[in-house]
Design a protein around this motif. Structure first.
Motif, PDB file in Angstrom:
ATOM      1  N   HIS A  96      -0.820  -1.700  -4.614  1.00 51.70           N
ATOM      2  CA  HIS A  96       0.051  -2.140  -5.704  1.00 51.70           C
ATOM      3  C   HIS A  96       0.415  -3.613  -5.548  1.00 51.70           C
ATOM      4  CE1 HIS A  96       1.197   2.025  -6.935  1.00 51.70           C
ATOM      5  NE2 HIS A  96       1.019   2.275  -5.651  1.00 51.70           N
ATOM      6  N   ASP A  97       0.772  -4.230  -6.665  1.00 55.93           N
ATOM      7  CA  ASP A  97       1.449  -5.514  -6.656  1.00 55.93           C
ATOM      8  C   ASP A  97       2.816  -5.277  -6.018  1.00 55.93           C
ATOM      9  OD1 ASP A  97       3.586  -7.241  -8.003  1.00 55.93           O
ATOM     10  OD2 ASP A  97       1.750  -8.277  -8.577  1.00 55.93           O
TER      11      ASP A  97
ATOM     12  N   HIS B  41       5.654   3.468   1.576  1.00 54.95           N
ATOM     13  CA  HIS B  41       4.774   2.321   1.367  1.00 54.95           C
ATOM     14  C   HIS B  41       5.089   1.260   2.410  1.00 54.95           C
ATOM     15  CE1 HIS B  41       8.402   1.495  -1.047  1.00 54.95           C
ATOM     16  NE2 HIS B  41       8.223   0.253  -0.652  1.00 54.95           N
ATOM     17  N   ARG B  42       4.174   0.302   2.527  1.00 53.83           N
ATOM     18  CA  ARG B  42       4.404  -0.820   3.442  1.00 53.83           C
ATOM     19  C   ARG B  42       3.786  -2.081   2.858  1.00 53.83           C
ATOM     20  NH1 ARG B  42      -0.141  -2.158   6.469  1.00 53.83           N
ATOM     21  NH2 ARG B  42      -1.716  -0.529   6.580  1.00 53.83           N
ATOM     22  N   ALA B  43       4.370  -3.187   3.217  1.00 54.47           N
ATOM     23  CA  ALA B  43       3.875  -4.483   2.760  1.00 54.47           C
ATOM     24  C   ALA B  43       2.549  -4.800   3.446  1.00 54.47           C
ATOM     25  CB  ALA B  43       4.897  -5.565   3.067  1.00 54.47           C
ATOM     26  N   ILE B  44       1.654  -5.423   2.710  1.00 57.28           N
ATOM     27  CA  ILE B  44       0.367  -5.863   3.257  1.00 57.28           C
ATOM     28  C   ILE B  44       0.088  -7.272   2.753  1.00 57.28           C
ATOM     29  CG2 ILE B  44      -0.617  -3.561   3.566  1.00 57.28           C
ATOM     30  CD1 ILE B  44      -2.093  -3.894   0.917  1.00 57.28           C
ATOM     31  N   ASP B  45      -0.790  -7.980   3.453  1.00 57.51           N
ATOM     32  CA  ASP B  45      -1.146  -9.316   2.994  1.00 57.51           C
ATOM     33  C   ASP B  45      -2.355  -9.238   2.061  1.00 57.51           C
ATOM     34  OD1 ASP B  45      -3.417  -9.049   4.624  1.00 57.51           O
ATOM     35  OD2 ASP B  45      -2.607 -10.303   6.216  1.00 57.51           O
TER      36      ASP B  45
ATOM     37  N   VAL C 174       0.865  -1.180   0.000  1.00 60.37           N
ATOM     38  CA  VAL C 174       0.000   0.000   0.000  1.00 60.37           C
ATOM     39  C   VAL C 174       0.900   1.228   0.000  1.00 60.37           C
ATOM     40  CG1 VAL C 174      -0.298   0.031   2.529  1.00 60.37           C
ATOM     41  CG2 VAL C 174      -1.953   1.193   1.078  1.00 60.37           C
ATOM     42  N   GLN C 175       0.656   2.112  -0.943  1.00 57.93           N
ATOM     43  CA  GLN C 175       1.372   3.387  -1.024  1.00 57.93           C
ATOM     44  C   GLN C 175       0.724   4.349  -0.047  1.00 57.93           C
ATOM     45  OE1 GLN C 175       1.360   5.057  -4.950  1.00 57.93           O
ATOM     46  NE2 GLN C 175       2.366   6.934  -4.325  1.00 57.93           N
TER      47      GLN C 175
END
Length: 81
Positions: free
Chosen positions: A37-38, A48-52, A24-25
Motif C-alpha cells: 500500500h501507499d 502492517h509495517r512500514a517499508i522503503d 506492507v499489509q
C-alpha cells in the motif's frame, strides 16, 4: 498558547509523525505479506509495517505480493502504466 507563543494546536500538529511512504499489509496469523500500500492508504488493515521504496518494488515484482486496488502502489512505483 504554548511557550513559543504559538497556539497549542499548531505545536501539537508539528509533532505528528509523517506517514511512511510504503506499507506492507501482513496476515494476522502468519505475518505473511498480503498487499503493498501507499503509506497514506486507509485500507492497510490492522497488521502492517512500514517499508522503503526498494522493498515495495521487490515485494510487488519478485515476491508476487499484490498491489492494493485502491491506492495503486504499482502505478506510483512505475511498475505498470
Amino acid at each position: 498558547m504554548s511557550r513559543s507563543g504559538r497556539p497549542k494546536w499548531i505545536a501539537a500538529a508539528a509533532t505528528v509523525p509523517r506517514p511512511p511512504d510504503w506499507v506492507v499489509q501482513l496476515s494476522i496469523g502468519t505475518g505473511k505479506p498480503l498487499q503493498v500500500h501507499d503509506g497514506e492508504c486507509g485500507m492497510t488493515g490492522k497488521e502492517h509495517r512500514a517499508i522503503d521504496r526498494d522493498e515495495a518494488r521487490r515485494l510487488l515484482t519478485t515476491e508476487g505480493v499484490p498491489a492494493c486496488p485502491f491506492c495503486h502502489p504499482d502505478i506510483q512505483l512505475h511498475i505498470i502504466d
